[in-house]
Design a protein around this motif. Sequence first.
Motif, mmCIF file in Angstrom:
data_model
loop_
_atom_site.group_PDB
_atom_site.id
_atom_site.type_symbol
_atom_site.label_atom_id
_atom_site.label_comp_id
_atom_site.label_asym_id
_atom_site.label_seq_id
_atom_site.Cartn_x
_atom_site.Cartn_y
_atom_site.Cartn_z
ATOM 1 N N LYS A 279 -9.286 -47.210 42.801
ATOM 2 C CA LYS A 279 -8.517 -47.269 41.682
ATOM 3 C C LYS A 279 -7.141 -46.827 41.758
ATOM 4 O O LYS A 279 -6.727 -46.168 40.668
ATOM 5 N N SER A 280 -6.865 -46.405 42.957
ATOM 6 C CA SER A 280 -5.471 -45.713 43.192
ATOM 7 C C SER A 280 -4.431 -46.068 42.549
ATOM 8 O O SER A 280 -3.519 -45.512 41.771
ATOM 9 N N THR A 281 -4.251 -47.652 42.617
ATOM 10 C CA THR A 281 -3.002 -48.065 41.961
ATOM 11 C C THR A 281 -3.251 -47.908 40.387
ATOM 12 O O THR A 281 -1.806 -47.480 39.719
ATOM 13 N N ASP A 282 -4.307 -48.139 39.774
ATOM 14 C CA ASP A 282 -4.392 -47.854 38.269
ATOM 15 C C ASP A 282 -3.908 -46.338 37.927
ATOM 16 O O ASP A 282 -3.301 -46.048 36.974
ATOM 17 N N SER A 283 -4.361 -45.280 38.912
ATOM 18 C CA SER A 283 -3.896 -43.876 38.607
ATOM 19 C C SER A 283 -2.432 -43.775 38.722
ATOM 20 O O SER A 283 -1.812 -43.198 37.785
ATOM 21 N N LEU A 284 -1.744 -44.540 39.695
ATOM 22 C CA LEU A 284 -0.375 -44.523 39.932
ATOM 23 C C LEU A 284 0.446 -45.011 38.647
ATOM 24 O O LEU A 284 1.418 -44.304 37.976
ATOM 25 N N VAL A 285 -0.114 -46.131 38.207
ATOM 26 C CA VAL A 285 0.281 -46.760 37.025
ATOM 27 C C VAL A 285 0.385 -46.102 35.558
ATOM 28 O O VAL A 285 1.305 -45.978 35.057
ATOM 29 N N SER A 286 -0.896 -45.308 35.540
ATOM 30 C CA SER A 286 -0.881 -44.482 34.487
ATOM 31 C C SER A 286 -0.021 -43.087 34.470
ATOM 32 O O SER A 286 0.499 -42.785 33.680
ATOM 33 N N LEU A 287 0.208 -42.857 35.749
ATOM 34 C CA LEU A 287 1.403 -41.552 36.047
ATOM 35 C C LEU A 287 2.613 -42.337 35.120
ATOM 36 O O LEU A 287 3.428 -41.512 34.521
ATOM 37 N N ALA A 288 3.083 -43.400 35.568
ATOM 38 C CA ALA A 288 4.239 -43.666 35.376
ATOM 39 C C ALA A 288 4.399 -44.018 33.780
ATOM 40 O O ALA A 288 5.420 -44.011 33.115
ATOM 41 N N LYS A 289 3.012 -44.516 33.351
ATOM 42 C CA LYS A 289 3.395 -44.679 31.718
ATOM 43 C C LYS A 289 3.163 -43.509 30.799
ATOM 44 O O LYS A 289 3.694 -43.379 29.917
ATOM 45 N N GLN A 290 2.906 -42.305 31.514
ATOM 46 C CA GLN A 290 3.186 -41.078 30.995
ATOM 47 C C GLN A 290 4.750 -40.639 30.942
ATOM 48 O O GLN A 290 5.234 -39.923 30.061
ATOM 49 N N ILE A 291 5.647 -41.267 31.787
ATOM 50 C CA ILE A 291 6.820 -40.895 31.902
ATOM 51 C C ILE A 291 7.635 -42.002 30.958
ATOM 52 O O ILE A 291 8.750 -41.670 30.120
ATOM 53 N N THR A 292 7.248 -43.415 31.029
ATOM 54 C CA THR A 292 8.038 -44.247 30.400
ATOM 55 C C THR A 292 7.253 -45.465 30.085
ATOM 56 O O THR A 292 6.535 -45.740 30.981
ATOM 57 N N ALA A 293 7.416 -46.119 28.929
ATOM 58 C CA ALA A 293 6.939 -47.248 28.588
ATOM 59 C C ALA A 293 7.196 -48.552 29.350
ATOM 60 O O ALA A 293 6.587 -49.618 29.729
ATOM 61 N N GLN A 294 8.678 -48.653 29.901
ATOM 62 C CA GLN A 294 9.278 -49.410 30.577
ATOM 63 C C GLN A 294 9.695 -49.099 32.004
ATOM 64 O O GLN A 294 10.987 -49.029 32.191
ATOM 65 N N PRO A 295 8.976 -48.862 32.971
ATOM 66 C CA PRO A 295 9.309 -48.253 34.009
ATOM 67 C C PRO A 295 10.087 -49.748 34.931
ATOM 68 O O PRO A 295 9.730 -50.749 34.792
ATOM 69 N N SER A 296 11.174 -49.224 35.577
ATOM 70 C CA SER A 296 11.969 -50.141 36.286
ATOM 71 C C SER A 296 11.180 -50.791 37.286
ATOM 72 O O SER A 296 10.207 -49.827 38.005
ATOM 73 N N LYS A 297 11.407 -51.939 37.720
ATOM 74 C CA LYS A 297 10.469 -52.577 38.901
ATOM 75 C C LYS A 297 10.898 -51.860 40.099
ATOM 76 O O LYS A 297 9.814 -51.865 41.162
ATOM 77 N N ARG A 298 12.068 -51.538 40.160
ATOM 78 C CA ARG A 298 12.343 -51.009 41.666
ATOM 79 C C ARG A 298 11.630 -49.716 41.991
ATOM 80 O O ARG A 298 10.889 -49.484 42.921
ATOM 81 N N GLU A 299 11.476 -48.876 40.914
ATOM 82 C CA GLU A 299 10.751 -47.526 41.166
ATOM 83 C C GLU A 299 9.352 -47.832 40.942
ATOM 84 O O GLU A 299 8.458 -46.986 41.567
ATOM 85 N N MET A 300 8.861 -48.840 40.310
ATOM 86 C CA MET A 300 7.294 -49.056 40.242
ATOM 87 C C MET A 300 6.768 -49.514 41.684
ATOM 88 O O MET A 300 5.926 -49.033 42.317
ATOM 89 N N MET B 272 8.327 -48.487 44.249
ATOM 90 C CA MET B 272 8.707 -47.404 45.310
ATOM 91 C C MET B 272 7.191 -46.320 45.155
ATOM 92 O O MET B 272 6.664 -45.869 46.119
ATOM 93 N N LEU B 273 6.749 -46.643 43.763
ATOM 94 C CA LEU B 273 5.645 -45.878 43.410
ATOM 95 C C LEU B 273 4.190 -46.211 44.073
ATOM 96 O O LEU B 273 3.392 -45.641 44.676
ATOM 97 N N LEU B 274 4.167 -47.440 43.825
ATOM 98 C CA LEU B 274 2.837 -48.290 44.173
ATOM 99 C C LEU B 274 2.682 -48.300 45.537
ATOM 100 O O LEU B 274 1.550 -48.467 46.178
#
Lengths: 409, 409
Positions: free
Chosen positions: A45-66, A68-70
């Motif tokens: 589930k690590s991808t889910d955790s990373l996605v939820s971190l991003a959601k805490q920052i912004t509702a519309q993360p840029s695809k490039r930064e997603m 980088m994160l994922l």
Amino acid sequence: MGLIVQKFGGTSVGSAEKIQNAANRAIAEKKQGHQVVVVVSAMGKSTDSLVSLAKQITAQPSKREMDMLLATGEQVTISLLSMALQEQGYDAVSYTGWQAGIRTEHVHGNARITDINTSAVEDQLSEGKIVVVAGFQGMTEEGQITTLGRGGSDTTAVALAAALKADKCDIYTDVPGVFTTDPRYVKSARKLSGISYDEMLELANLGAGVLHPRAVEFAKNYLVPLEVRSSTETEAGTLIEEEPSMEQNLIVRGIAFEDQITRVTVSGLANGLTTLSTIFTALAKRNINVDIIIQTAAGDNKTGISFSVKSEDTDNTVAVLDEYKDALKFDQIETESKLAKVSIVGSGMVSNPGVAAEMFAVLAKKNIQVKMVSTSEIKVSTVISENDMVKAVEALHDAFELSKQASVV
Amino acid sequence: MGLIVQKFGGTSVGSAEKIQNAANRAIAEKKQGHQVVVVVSAMGKSTDSLVSLAKQITAQPSKREMDMLLATGEQVTISLLSMALQEQGYDAVSYTGWQAGIRTEHVHGNARITDINTSAVEDQLSEGKIVVVAGFQGMTEEGQITTLGRGGSDTTAVALAAALKADKCDIYTDVPGVFTTDPRYVKSARKLSGISYDEMLELANLGAGVLHPRAVEFAKNYLVPLEVRSSTETEAGTLIEEEPSMEQNLIVRGIAFEDQITRVTVSGLANGLTTLSTIFTALAKRNINVDIIIQTAAGDNKTGISFSVKSEDTDNTVAVLDEYKDALKFDQIETESKLAKVSIVGSGMVSNPGVAAEMFAVLAKKNIQVKMVSTSEIKVSTVISENDMVKAVEALHDAFELSKQASVV
């Protein structure tokens, strides 16, 4: 001695113990004298955790930064799997997507592989190392990190296998292979020993979920022999190749199904040349996937159209159509939800024109009303009520004798 | 318009909220018209989580694979911080160490930066973007991911500032600046407005913990003006530069101290030419850091030696010495633990020979016995009993009037 590419999905590397297990699989092939490349996904589930971190920052993360994160998810797995291999005394080395030479187009979130420079991986293999590669990710010509979208690790594995001219690509997963239909619903479902690329492609697209269609298409184009097999059991899985050597006589190879389908019917449409393209271009722009499309004849200047979408997209679909009401001039939109799609797949159908008729007969006998039909050379899909779905699959599984082992020609 | 490099440590980016806060700091500088590069560490305890994952796999992870694993930590932070900046409408782009052109020697776990190719970062800056760079990591010429070891993110920030010829490098941390001594122990401790590189270097090496000595050394060599400041408060921090413009008249700038020191005394050593090198080479090989070394004269062919180590290294130190007993021919080893080191630092000492004497007088007046002494041009260190540590620091802080704001010349 051959070259084998193994792929382990997220659930197969979801814990330290499962990573050890994956290491053992790689070592088993190495002990047979093969060169081994292992492609892995992010842990459980690590991808889910990373996605939820991003959601805490912004509702519309840029695809490039997603991206980088994922991309960190698989990087964690490759290092841990390499450590596990080293711990057992095997020489191993981890490579991120970019280190493994996986070049993609400049698209974030859903990039396609354009090229693989295999020299680094080949150098390591020739030194006797097990090479562990991060799936799902690559790099553009400009050095940007990209991800390959859904099924990306399957695609990485097959693409690497093709580029390395591997003898085989083993996809380890949490099921023991490809089944005639979903064994969670139909008890008599049977694991297939072989299936063709085209059949697998239909099943994959129809939601069988074992293997991503992109990966199957890649395998078909480069004739990479694939095997889908269990990461926890040792029995053989399902071999996917140009023409399955076994079971050639089966007309229907498998039955796929999915629920939560909605039929949208638009009636009284202006019968203009651009009507169809207007509707489906507008829907595509909003990322609404339309599946079956049927045009229904009507009066002189009017036409009607029915199509199926996922139920979750129903509201959006209606909203998009309403936006274009002026251009389309339709009378009304009707939607029917709680539908399901049931499809029979088999390359033997090409030479057996009666298969669709037989399918309809089986459904009629069970009092199941068919609401939509769609056919290809190797499949027949029907849309029926969700409540009838399992009953239909069971009846078809029986009628086409899928639980019986086919005779070997 | 200037170019500012900001660095945020793990605690300053430990949550989504703190990342937002770091974004606000970057935006504040951007609004002033500056070009901004932000260097970040891994979020809070995320490095610990990664290490514990590795420990579940193996007790002895390879350093290459640990670098691969740990480098994901900063990669997560750079993507999240970039998203936070974009969310507020600022153009931002994240770069891993290798994407930012940070080239290191081929050493895993503790690599030194050899070169920085700043062209990619400069291109982005000239397009008006805030560039977010992963600290602590780089890449070798062969494309291997390396990490820089302890204080690595500080080093990345200062090295980037030097390479980009930045006007300033701001180190944001969880304390408001550099203090005359540790305010957790001494209430009258005062934040310094300025300090020289050399003084900071002594304080950093003496365990003041605000800034890693490697980074200070880098800043000194390239004359990068550093400021250590609070990530949560807006007040000015402590400026570190060649000659602090303020407070020039202070003889003693600060007092550093650390406990858990052990003194090891080896007596009756063969007084050979290679005795010292044998001992300290052997200890260095085992990664035992020796601090103060004192040679004590004795009989004709015999000599004695005392040195201080961290208490946690005591057993290892004795074991290493025992291994070399045949070569060293010593009579006995004595260890005394529960000691502390207290040091006064200040570049004004160079021209004030009486400072050490004053220090000893202050300690004597408090009945504190000095067990070891070590001096440099700008510091005097004493080893005393751990129980006397805070009392000594307070007395010295008073005696050298560190709580008073110095007069500006």
